[in-house]
Design a protein around this motif. Structure first.
Motif, PDB file in Angstrom:
ATOM      1  N   VAL A 111       0.509  -1.042  -0.071  1.00  0.00           N
ATOM      2  CA  VAL A 111       0.455   0.159  -0.255  1.00  0.00           C
ATOM      3  C   VAL A 111       0.814   1.613  -0.236  1.00  0.00           C
ATOM      4  N   ASP A 112       0.487   1.447  -0.981  1.00  0.00           N
ATOM      5  CA  ASP A 112       1.347   2.628  -1.113  1.00  0.00           C
ATOM      6  C   ASP A 112       0.387   4.500  -1.133  1.00  0.00           C
ATOM      7  N   PRO A 113       0.252   5.277  -1.032  1.00  0.00           N
ATOM      8  CA  PRO A 113      -0.866   6.558  -0.147  1.00  0.00           C
ATOM      9  C   PRO A 113      -0.954   7.089  -1.554  1.00  0.00           C
ATOM     10  N   ALA A 114       0.338   7.060  -2.265  1.00  0.00           N
ATOM     11  CA  ALA A 114      -0.110   8.158  -3.336  1.00  0.00           C
ATOM     12  C   ALA A 114      -0.354   7.348  -4.804  1.00  0.00           C
ATOM     13  N   LYS A 115      -0.347   5.769  -4.163  1.00  0.00           N
ATOM     14  CA  LYS A 115      -1.280   4.699  -5.631  1.00  0.00           C
ATOM     15  C   LYS A 115      -2.811   4.507  -5.267  1.00  0.00           C
ATOM     16  N   LYS A 116      -2.823   4.564  -6.223  1.00  0.00           N
ATOM     17  CA  LYS A 116      -4.299   4.020  -6.063  1.00  0.00           C
ATOM     18  C   LYS A 116      -4.456   2.611  -6.677  1.00  0.00           C
ATOM     19  N   ILE A 117      -5.085   1.784  -5.895  1.00  0.00           N
ATOM     20  CA  ILE A 117      -5.129   0.316  -6.879  1.00  0.00           C
ATOM     21  C   ILE A 117      -7.173   0.400  -6.953  1.00  0.00           C
ATOM     22  N   SER A 118      -7.203   0.025  -8.196  1.00  0.00           N
ATOM     23  CA  SER A 118      -8.676  -0.234  -8.576  1.00  0.00           C
ATOM     24  C   SER A 118      -8.845  -1.476  -9.228  1.00  0.00           C
ATOM     25  N   PHE A 119     -10.297  -1.627  -9.300  1.00  0.00           N
ATOM     26  CA  PHE A 119     -10.722  -2.948  -9.779  1.00  0.00           C
ATOM     27  C   PHE A 119     -11.883  -2.934 -10.721  1.00  0.00           C
ATOM     28  N   LYS A 120     -12.360  -3.667 -12.263  1.00  0.00           N
ATOM     29  CA  LYS A 120     -13.090  -3.981 -12.823  1.00  0.00           C
ATOM     30  C   LYS A 120     -13.637  -5.255 -13.348  1.00  0.00           C
ATOM     31  N   LEU A 121     -14.679  -5.146 -13.448  1.00  0.00           N
ATOM     32  CA  LEU A 121     -15.245  -6.796 -13.499  1.00  0.00           C
ATOM     33  C   LEU A 121     -16.369  -6.778 -14.505  1.00  0.00           C
ATOM     34  N   THR A 122     -17.105  -7.142 -15.755  1.00  0.00           N
ATOM     35  CA  THR A 122     -18.139  -7.267 -15.830  1.00  0.00           C
ATOM     36  C   THR A 122     -18.830  -9.040 -15.665  1.00  0.00           C
ATOM     37  N   VAL A 123     -19.842  -8.408 -14.419  1.00  0.00           N
ATOM     38  CA  VAL A 123     -20.789 -10.327 -14.837  1.00  0.00           C
ATOM     39  C   VAL A 123     -22.102 -10.214 -14.449  1.00  0.00           C
ATOM     40  N   SER A 124     -22.238 -11.838 -15.622  1.00  0.00           N
ATOM     41  CA  SER A 124     -23.078 -12.273 -15.724  1.00  0.00           C
ATOM     42  C   SER A 124     -23.811 -13.694 -15.936  1.00  0.00           C
TER      43      SER A 124
END
Length: 266
Positions: free
Chosen positions: A63-76
């Motif tokens: 965890v680096d406070p200057a960095k963003k951790i993001s995710f994206k998923l398409t569910v069906s």
């Protein structure tokens, strides 16, 4: 080269550096997600779960406070009933040890001190200020707390709930729902903590009528104070995180398909 051109070149170079430093993980990679339990398969382009399934990443991230951790998923999926999906992270210390939510989720306004020593088996404790204390059944007592949150993750938890609270003079009398399970010295700093699951950024009920549902989440920086999970900032004290998915968390037997699934650290 004029000054405008120099600025433009520098901006382009910085943008290129930022893009280059971003780390993107294909969540459908056959080697990334691991199964704790359930039914799971991945093709490299998509992955599928059947029934109640717990998946976690094979790699943890600092965890680096200057960095963003993001995710994206398409569910069906193929469903007869609503199937709940949780997406988030297991929170860890610098050594990669994970801790339950109760170690991180403190109630800031409950910070106070014991005014009298309490012994194992007692059903009443006395604190300096109990006005903000909760009587909820999911709230317990963290010992040796620090007002700035530097005690997190706090694993010194007295698993006791508050039944009633009454102000008596300069202290508060707290009646416990069950006898105290540990000794607590007078003057000990305490704070109430909230039990719960993992750190979730997306919680969604996938419906039989849903064609596709896009789940997203992004976390960056630290929360300014001790508090409950907000899904946007890391709690104080988190050093590493591990991505996780809890699929069909209700045992409906749903088959869920995940595509266009990625995790980005930038």
């Amino acid at each position: 080269m004029n000054s405008f051109t120099k600025i433009a070149v520098c901006a382009m170079a910085f943008a290129g550096l930022s893009i280059a430093s971003a780390e993107t993980v294909n969540l459908a990679d056959k080697t990334f997600l691991k199964k704790s339990f359930g039914d799971f398969s991945a093709t490299g382009k998509e992955f599928t779960t059947k029934g109640m399934t717990y998946l976690f990443g094979s790699k943890s991230f600092d965890v680096d406070p200057a960095k963003k951790i993001s995710f994206k998923l398409t569910v069906s999926g193929k469903l007869e009933k609503n199937a709940r999906v949780y997406v988030g992270f297991n929170l860890m210390d610098a050594k990669g040890r994970g801790y339950q939510a109760i170690a991180w989720q403190g109630i800031t306004t409950s910070f106070t001190q014991l005014t009298r020593a309490a012994k194992k088996g007692d059903t009443v404790i006395y604190v300096k200020n109990g006005g903000a204390w909760s009587t909820a059944s999911t709230v317990y007592i963290a010992l040796n707390a620090k007002e700035d949150g530097s005690d997190l993750p706090n694993t010194k938890i007295a698993m006791n709930n508050i039944k009633t609270k009454v102000k008596k003079g300069d202290e508060w009398e707290m009646t416990l729902k069950t006898p105290l399970k540990v000794d607590i010295a007078a003057g000990t700093n305490v704070r109430q903590h909230i039990a719960g699951g993992y750190y979730y950024c997306a919680i969604k009920d996938i419906k039989p009528t849903d064609k596709e549902v896009v789940l997203t989440g992004a976390v960056q920086g630290f929360a300014k104070t001790v508090g409950g999970f907000n899904g946007k900032n890391w709690p104080i004290g988190v050093k590493k995180v591990n991505f996780l998915i809890l699929a069909d968390w209700g045992k409906t037997g749903a088959v869920l398909n995940f595509k266009d699934a990625s995790l980005v650290v930038e």
